[in-house]
Design a protein around this motif. Structure first.
Motif: not given
Length: 102
Positions: A34-59
């Protein structure tokens, strides 16, 4: 009882992590990670797992405040479940765009 509460998160989160890493390795070997052409879209895709972990910790923290379960237990289980949800969301987004572009 304390031994079960200490080992259970390690077993559950360890199983989740092994599953996710094996699936990511399989996708990488197939060449459809799942490689994206734009840097912003790739950064969003790459940050989904760490953001999921942060939200999971908060919950997990919120859940641990209202129920008589150890805070370490709820935070670790929340992080593991967030890790899994971040991976599944990443998989869903990549699959959705693959279907649209075909």
């Amino acid at each position: 009882m304390w031994l079960v509460m200490a080992i259970t998160p390690v077993v559950i989160v360890g199983g989740i992590v092994v599953y996710v890493i094996e699936r990511l390795k399989h996708k990488y070997n197939q060449g459809n990670l799942g490689k994206k052409k734009s840097k912003g879209a790739q950064d969003l895709l790459d940050s989904l797992i760490p953001m999921g972990m942060l939200f999971g910790c908060a919950i997990g923290v919120i859940f641990g405040m209202f129920f008589p379960i150890s805070l370490v237990f709820t935070v670790s289980i929340g992080a593991g479940i967030g890790y899994l949800f971040g991976f599944l969301l990443m998989k869903f987004i990549v699959r959705k765009e693959t279907i649209i572009h075909k």
